[in-house]
Motif scaffolding. Sequence first.
Motif, PDB file in Angstrom:
ATOM      1  N   VAL A  35      47.603  70.791   1.966  1.00 49.77           N
ATOM      2  CA  VAL A  35      46.514  69.820   1.945  1.00 49.77           C
ATOM      3  C   VAL A  35      46.850  68.615   2.820  1.00 49.77           C
ATOM      4  O   VAL A  35      45.975  68.062   3.500  1.00 49.77           O
ATOM      5  CB  VAL A  35      46.206  69.387   0.499  1.00 49.77           C
ATOM      6  CG1 VAL A  35      45.195  68.241   0.484  1.00 49.77           C
ATOM      7  CG2 VAL A  35      45.689  70.555  -0.317  1.00 49.77           C
ATOM      8  N   ALA A  80      45.835  69.243   6.348  1.00 45.78           N
ATOM      9  CA  ALA A  80      44.491  69.780   6.580  1.00 45.78           C
ATOM     10  C   ALA A  80      43.468  68.676   6.825  1.00 45.78           C
ATOM     11  O   ALA A  80      43.557  67.587   6.249  1.00 45.78           O
ATOM     12  CB  ALA A  80      44.056  70.628   5.391  1.00 45.78           C
ATOM     13  N   ASP A  81      42.484  68.980   7.662  1.00 44.07           N
ATOM     14  CA  ASP A  81      41.324  68.113   7.825  1.00 44.07           C
ATOM     15  C   ASP A  81      40.236  68.492   6.821  1.00 44.07           C
ATOM     16  O   ASP A  81      39.456  67.637   6.388  1.00 44.07           O
ATOM     17  CB  ASP A  81      40.745  68.248   9.241  1.00 44.07           C
ATOM     18  CG  ASP A  81      41.738  67.848  10.312  1.00 44.07           C
ATOM     19  OD1 ASP A  81      42.077  66.654  10.372  1.00 44.07           O
ATOM     20  OD2 ASP A  81      42.174  68.726  11.077  1.00 44.07           O
ATOM     21  N   ILE A  82      40.191  69.778   6.475  1.00 45.54           N
ATOM     22  CA  ILE A  82      39.162  70.319   5.580  1.00 45.54           C
ATOM     23  C   ILE A  82      39.821  71.329   4.656  1.00 45.54           C
ATOM     24  O   ILE A  82      40.647  72.140   5.098  1.00 45.54           O
ATOM     25  CB  ILE A  82      38.054  71.041   6.384  1.00 45.54           C
ATOM     26  CG1 ILE A  82      37.408  70.088   7.396  1.00 45.54           C
ATOM     27  CG2 ILE A  82      36.995  71.644   5.458  1.00 45.54           C
ATOM     28  CD1 ILE A  82      36.863  70.785   8.621  1.00 45.54           C
ATOM     29  N   VAL A  83      39.470  71.290   3.373  1.00 45.28           N
ATOM     30  CA  VAL A  83      39.874  72.350   2.459  1.00 45.28           C
ATOM     31  C   VAL A  83      38.618  72.930   1.827  1.00 45.28           C
ATOM     32  O   VAL A  83      37.674  72.214   1.509  1.00 45.28           O
ATOM     33  CB  VAL A  83      40.844  71.865   1.353  1.00 45.28           C
ATOM     34  CG1 VAL A  83      42.163  71.420   1.954  1.00 45.28           C
ATOM     35  CG2 VAL A  83      40.240  70.761   0.498  1.00 45.28           C
ATOM     36  N   LEU A 120      44.902  66.031  -3.399  1.00 46.35           N
ATOM     37  CA  LEU A 120      43.970  65.581  -2.367  1.00 46.35           C
ATOM     38  C   LEU A 120      44.318  64.190  -1.868  1.00 46.35           C
ATOM     39  O   LEU A 120      44.328  63.930  -0.653  1.00 46.35           O
ATOM     40  CB  LEU A 120      42.534  65.576  -2.900  1.00 46.35           C
ATOM     41  CG  LEU A 120      41.908  66.893  -3.369  1.00 46.35           C
ATOM     42  CD1 LEU A 120      40.461  66.665  -3.745  1.00 46.35           C
ATOM     43  CD2 LEU A 120      42.008  67.976  -2.312  1.00 46.35           C
ATOM     44  N   SER A 153      46.964  63.255   0.838  1.00 42.48           N
ATOM     45  CA  SER A 153      46.712  63.515   2.253  1.00 42.48           C
ATOM     46  C   SER A 153      46.070  62.314   2.917  1.00 42.48           C
ATOM     47  O   SER A 153      45.133  61.715   2.372  1.00 42.48           O
ATOM     48  CB  SER A 153      45.795  64.733   2.403  1.00 42.48           C
ATOM     49  OG  SER A 153      45.448  64.907   3.764  1.00 42.48           O
ATOM     50  N   ARG A 171      44.834  62.650   6.081  1.00 34.03           N
ATOM     51  CA  ARG A 171      43.947  63.145   7.132  1.00 34.03           C
ATOM     52  C   ARG A 171      42.778  63.975   6.597  1.00 34.03           C
ATOM     53  O   ARG A 171      41.854  64.285   7.340  1.00 34.03           O
ATOM     54  CB  ARG A 171      44.732  63.968   8.147  1.00 34.03           C
ATOM     55  CG  ARG A 171      45.406  65.198   7.592  1.00 34.03           C
ATOM     56  CD  ARG A 171      46.226  65.918   8.652  1.00 34.03           C
ATOM     57  NE  ARG A 171      45.398  66.583   9.636  1.00 34.03           N
ATOM     58  CZ  ARG A 171      45.882  67.268  10.677  1.00 34.03           C
ATOM     59  NH1 ARG A 171      47.197  67.332  10.867  1.00 34.03           N
ATOM     60  NH2 ARG A 171      45.074  67.881  11.521  1.00 34.03           N
ATOM     61  N   LEU A 172      42.795  64.286   5.288  1.00 39.89           N
ATOM     62  CA  LEU A 172      41.750  65.141   4.725  1.00 39.89           C
ATOM     63  C   LEU A 172      40.396  64.435   4.761  1.00 39.89           C
ATOM     64  O   LEU A 172      40.265  63.302   4.302  1.00 39.89           O
ATOM     65  CB  LEU A 172      42.107  65.531   3.290  1.00 39.89           C
ATOM     66  CG  LEU A 172      41.214  66.590   2.635  1.00 39.89           C
ATOM     67  CD1 LEU A 172      41.274  67.907   3.385  1.00 39.89           C
ATOM     68  CD2 LEU A 172      41.622  66.792   1.179  1.00 39.89           C
ATOM     69  N   LYS A 173      39.395  65.121   5.257  1.00 41.44           N
ATOM     70  CA  LYS A 173      38.060  64.545   5.407  1.00 41.44           C
ATOM     71  C   LYS A 173      37.037  65.179   4.465  1.00 41.44           C
ATOM     72  O   LYS A 173      36.196  64.486   3.888  1.00 41.44           O
ATOM     73  CB  LYS A 173      37.569  64.711   6.858  1.00 41.44           C
ATOM     74  CG  LYS A 173      38.396  63.974   7.898  1.00 41.44           C
ATOM     75  CD  LYS A 173      37.870  64.259   9.305  1.00 41.44           C
ATOM     76  CE  LYS A 173      38.560  63.390  10.339  1.00 41.44           C
ATOM     77  NZ  LYS A 173      39.987  63.737  10.498  1.00 41.44           N
ATOM     78  N   ALA A 220      36.214  68.250   1.356  1.00 41.90           N
ATOM     79  CA  ALA A 220      36.656  69.241   0.362  1.00 41.90           C
ATOM     80  C   ALA A 220      35.409  69.922  -0.183  1.00 41.90           C
ATOM     81  O   ALA A 220      34.525  69.268  -0.747  1.00 41.90           O
ATOM     82  CB  ALA A 220      37.441  68.577  -0.761  1.00 41.90           C
ATOM     83  N   ILE A 263      37.685  60.976   1.284  1.00 43.51           N
ATOM     84  CA  ILE A 263      37.328  62.393   1.292  1.00 43.51           C
ATOM     85  C   ILE A 263      35.907  62.571   0.785  1.00 43.51           C
ATOM     86  O   ILE A 263      35.520  61.951  -0.215  1.00 43.51           O
ATOM     87  CB  ILE A 263      38.307  63.195   0.410  1.00 43.51           C
ATOM     88  CG1 ILE A 263      39.753  62.959   0.856  1.00 43.51           C
ATOM     89  CG2 ILE A 263      37.960  64.682   0.425  1.00 43.51           C
ATOM     90  CD1 ILE A 263      40.781  63.395  -0.169  1.00 43.51           C
TER      91      ILE A 263
END
Length: 305
Positions: free
Chosen positions: A193, A196-199, A215, A218, A220-222, A224, A252
């Motif tokens: 995660v 990742a940019d997207i999960v 979540l 992270s 960088r996660l944008k 979910a 996110i």
Amino acid sequence: MEKPSILHLFTAAKNASPFDVNMAFDAGFDKIMPYTSVELAEVAGLTQDAIFSRSPSGVKREGIFIGGRDIDLAMQMLKAAKNAMFSPFACSVFADPSGAFTTAAAMIAKVETHLKAKFGEDLSGKTLSVFGATGPVGGCAAIIAAKQGANVQLVAHNSVARVEAKAQAWNSEYQISLQVVDGSSDEKKAGIVAQADIVISAAAAGVQVLSLQQLTQSRRLKIAADVNAVPPSGVEGVDVSHDGIQLAGTGIFGIGALAIGQLKYATQHALLKQMLPQDQTQERIKYLEFMAAFNLARELSNNQS
């Protein structure tokens, strides 16, 4: 007198899906005939029985729907049906095993829509991690996303070798580059995660695969997205009704099962209706699969935004 419209529903499963039967009636088919426990070798014969029993004008009021649960078998069945037909004895064919093609299409279309709306970006070059990757929805979503230029990771929760076999087959079939990562522990999932940019979660219903803590670790996660509508959610913090809603205390944005499901329903309904055009003589025969579903879901999602 106009001949009745007939949808021939082929499935390798023991039972035809009531969901698909209802959708076909609601789209406008007069009759739906299910054929269960169908083997790949039987598809050509069934197809020709359907098309040779009517005049060319009558055949245009028929369609074939491919169900089941296996996305690879569904594509093989679609190809077998297509190859068994020739003009003017041909009808449209639509593959959507377990609704996986339209669900995956809706999920990736929603991700793309919110990625553009919230960040002004598209899927190209983004790292997208798929949890529940060996299921029909997860696998199909991975293929669609990879075709849009995403760097897609299939997360293995137990057998890495099994997932690698799937990835190798799909990479060869669709000319993509799916990668496999080990997500067999909470620590390993957190590491996935974090990069990742997207999960997206397409795991079994009622199973939480990612925690809110994972979540929020992270930077960088944008996005979910979660297709699970049965509590608990597959991704903690993502409510079934979320449609690009920012998760509290994070950067996110969540996409839940109802938002995906509504777009999936609209996509499947529209594709079924495309098999029964108003002016049959002017319409080309259609062979509809996951990319046709994605292109339409993307159009519908953009119109909604």
